[in-house]
Design a protein around this motif. Structure first.
Motif, short mmCIF file in Angstrom:
data_model
loop_
_atom_site.label_atom_id
_atom_site.label_comp_id
_atom_site.label_asym_id
_atom_site.label_seq_id
_atom_site.Cartn_x
_atom_site.Cartn_y
_atom_site.Cartn_z
N ASP A 187 0.93 -1.18 -0.06
CA ASP A 187 0.01 0.10 -0.05
C ASP A 187 0.84 1.39 0.10
O ASP A 187 0.60 2.20 -0.72
CB ASP A 187 -0.79 0.00 1.27
N GLN A 206 2.45 3.43 -4.28
CA GLN A 206 2.12 4.72 -4.78
C GLN A 206 3.25 5.20 -5.76
O GLN A 206 2.77 5.99 -6.64
CB GLN A 206 1.87 5.65 -3.74
N THR A 226 1.82 3.26 -8.92
CA THR A 226 0.58 3.88 -9.45
C THR A 226 0.49 5.41 -9.78
O THR A 226 -0.46 5.86 -10.45
CB THR A 226 -0.51 3.62 -8.38
N GLY A 234 -8.49 -0.88 -0.54
CA GLY A 234 -7.54 -1.30 -1.66
C GLY A 234 -7.86 -1.61 -3.01
O GLY A 234 -7.59 -1.11 -3.94
N THR A 294 -9.79 1.48 -4.53
CA THR A 294 -9.24 2.40 -5.04
C THR A 294 -8.96 2.14 -6.63
O THR A 294 -8.85 3.09 -7.46
CB THR A 294 -7.78 2.24 -4.65
N ALA A 295 -8.95 1.02 -7.02
CA ALA A 295 -8.84 0.54 -8.57
C ALA A 295 -10.12 1.03 -9.34
O ALA A 295 -10.10 1.27 -10.47
CB ALA A 295 -8.97 -0.78 -8.58
N LYS A 301 -7.12 6.41 -0.62
CA LYS A 301 -5.87 6.02 -0.02
C LYS A 301 -5.54 6.40 1.41
O LYS A 301 -4.92 5.78 2.30
CB LYS A 301 -4.67 6.90 -0.84
N TRP A 319 -2.45 0.72 -13.61
CA TRP A 319 -2.08 1.11 -12.33
C TRP A 319 -3.68 0.36 -11.65
O TRP A 319 -3.59 0.01 -10.57
CB TRP A 319 -2.30 2.62 -12.04
N ARG A 320 -4.74 0.32 -12.34
CA ARG A 320 -5.90 -0.08 -11.90
C ARG A 320 -5.83 -1.83 -11.63
O ARG A 320 -6.35 -2.35 -10.73
CB ARG A 320 -7.17 0.25 -12.61
N GLN A 339 -3.46 -2.54 -8.73
CA GLN A 339 -4.20 -2.39 -7.46
C GLN A 339 -4.92 -3.54 -7.16
O GLN A 339 -4.91 -4.18 -6.02
CB GLN A 339 -4.87 -1.24 -7.47
#
Length: 534
Positions: free
Chosen positions: A35, A39, A42, A178, A181-182, A194, A249-250, A253
């Motif tokens: 986590d 970043q 991402t 988590g 977030t995606a 986040k 990034w998705r 995640q």
């Protein structure tokens, strides 16, 4: 009258039960680093410039290079502007090429990014550049703010409702936010998610280390904590490989946090409550079941009347974070240890900002950072078990701070020397962080242990937020940041010598009005002291 340490000897101080528990806790501690460090990937940035497809209506056959030459201003160093473009005009292509455009404007139709195949990050998808270029940093600060809140909240939750409940809650929230977030529709929702991820990520590490310490013999507490922290480094190494393979990034995640579904189910059925915590809260029957389970797995038998001999260990009192400051010796421990955690975190992030310029790609650089931490954790384990927590923590802080000051004396034209010294400093600060986790858990009594560690972690999170801002002081003089990163840890190392040594001392269960004596395992503990006072 028996104490909990003697109960552990009856059921096995570090048998199969404790080893299985340690393995389960280590598996969980992979995820907090995913986590926090995730970043970096991402939110990765790419070279970019304004989208100027408007000119293709006049010249559809223009090459990309020619298009940029006609529509984007050039900086003094010869590179194209990232945030400005020539103002679109109603001219034909010949006039634009002949006369050129003299006025500029901000990007009006978005940006073009120089990404590789399949590359997608928060920055490119939400256009967090130019006027919004600070939003990625803000999202990282939001995550650190969440970690700060989590350090406070989970300390209270763990000491009030139990270690098991706090760990399962942290797993659940990290899984939910988590994964959520995606699916962030914009960067502002991303920041909120986040923040909530941050409240549970590092707090999970605190709870895991405390549960491990409370189920094992004091001689093995440092080993358990160090092994758990090593898996945090393992998580960062895995993250480098996974992020290298997944550039969206998705999807990244989802891949990182979806496995928590399986771990949540497995730990719900397996994870025990701390028997030490249960006894201090007067839940004798539940404690006996947990102890019987541990004894059975260890191939031992728990005597039926054993817990009757420790009835004075029980308490129905409810403690909170403010109780720490009501007792003089705990107040002293907290102020000193809080400053130590602040200094360690400040040094860790300060050095990380400085040694991160190896000239390698981002994946390999992060992998090297993670690898360096493992020998630091293992080395610190042997040192603190032989020389004690206090002197080792003081020395680690001293060497880490000194490294920053020595860097100032090295000429700037010797970057290899600077890097070597900085890596030595990072080694020292990693060892210092590991020792701080062990030391803090052993200083506080069971009824306030998680609150105490939470307060210390809160100080570390404040330092994490401030560390990048200190670099802004470089505009006044280039030495100021490194002086701060150097002097504060050295001062903390000196204050560390005022703390008591906890090596091989029995963990304290209850608070006392006066500073407890440092007694090795097997001697009378605070329970007997309370009996004498009564």
């Amino acid at each position: 009258m028996r104490n909990f340490g003697q109960i552990l000897k009856e059921i096995g101080e570090f048998g199969l039960f404790q080893k299985r528990l340690l393995f389960a806790l280590c598996a969980l501690n992979v995820f907090p680093s995913l986590d926090v460090i995730g970043q970096v990937y991402t939110g990765r940035s790419f070279p970019h410039h304004c989208n100027t497809d408007w000119i293709l209506e006049r010249g559809p056959n223009l090459t990309e290079e020619r298009q940029k030459n006609l529509t984007i201003p050039v900086n003094e160093d010869g590179s194209f502007e990232s945030c400005k473009m020539f103002t679109p005009v109603d001219w034909d292509l010949e006039d634009i090429e002949k006369y050129g455009i003299n006025t500029t404007t901000k990007c009006t139709d978005g940006w073009d990014y120089e990404t590789g195949p399949g590359d997608s990050t928060v920055l490119t998808e939400f256009d967090a550049v130019c006027d919004k270029n600070g939003l990625i940093a803000v999202s990282q600060s939001m995550s650190m703010a969440g970690i700060l809140v989590g350090a406070l909240v989970y300390g209270t939750i763990s000491d009030r409702f139990g270690r098991r409940f706090a760990i399962l809650l942290a797993i659940s929230l990290l899984l939910v936010f988590g994964v959520a977030t995606a699916f962030s529709p914009n960067i502002y929702v991303y920041m909120v998610f986040k923040f909530f991820c941050g409240t549970s990520s590092v707090a999970m590490t605190m709870n895991l280390s405390v549960l491990a310490v409370e189920w094992t013999d004091p001689s093995k507490s440092a080993l358990c904590t160090m092994v758990i922290l090593c898996f945090s480094s393992t998580g960062r190494m895995l993250l480098s490989g996974i992020a290298y393979l997944i550039h969206n990034w998705r999807i990244l995640q989802l891949v990182l946090f979806s496995p928590l579904v399986i771990l949540l189910g497995a730990h719900y059925w397996f994870l025990p409550e701390s028997a030490r915590w249960l006894l201090t809260h007067g839940r004798k029957e539940k404690a006996q079941k947990e102890l019987q389970r541990a004894a059975r797995i260890n191939g031992r038998k728990l005597p039926e009347d054993l817990l009757d001999q420790v009835k004075l260990e029980r308490t129905s009192e409810r403690r909170n974070m403010f109780d720490i400051f009501k007792i003089q010796y705990l107040r002293k421990y907290t102020l000193i240890m809080g400053f130590i955690w602040f200094a360690v975190s400040l040094l860790f992030y300060g050095l990380s900002l400085n040694v991160g310029r190896f000239g390698l790609n981002i994946y390999l650089t992060q992998f090297i950072f993670a690898v360096v931490e493992i020998p630091a954790n293992i080395g610190s384990l042997f040192l603190i078990q032989h020389f004690g927590r206090r002197i080792c923590e003081a020395c680690f802080l001293f060497f880490g701070g000194t490294a920053c000051l020595v860097i100032l004396a090295v000429p700037k034209d010797l970057p290899v020397v600077v890097t070597v010294i900085a890596v030595v400093g990072k080694f020292a600060v990693t060892a210092s962080f590991s020792t701080a986790y062990v030391y803090a858990a052993e200083l506080y009594p069971t009824v306030l242990r998680q609150n105490g560690v939470g307060l210390n972690s809160m100080c570390a999170r404040v330092a994490g937020i401030l560390a990048p801002l200190i670099w802004l002081l470089e505009v006044y003089h280039y030495t100021i940041p490194m002086l701060i990163y150097g002097i504060i840890p050295i001062a903390a190392g000196g204050l560390c010598l005022l703390l008591p040594e906890t090596l091989n001392n029995e963990l304290q269960d209850h608070t006392e009005l006066k500073k407890p004596e440092n007694k090795p395992m097997g001697e009378s503990t605070c329970a007997e002291s309370l009996m004498k006072h009564q």
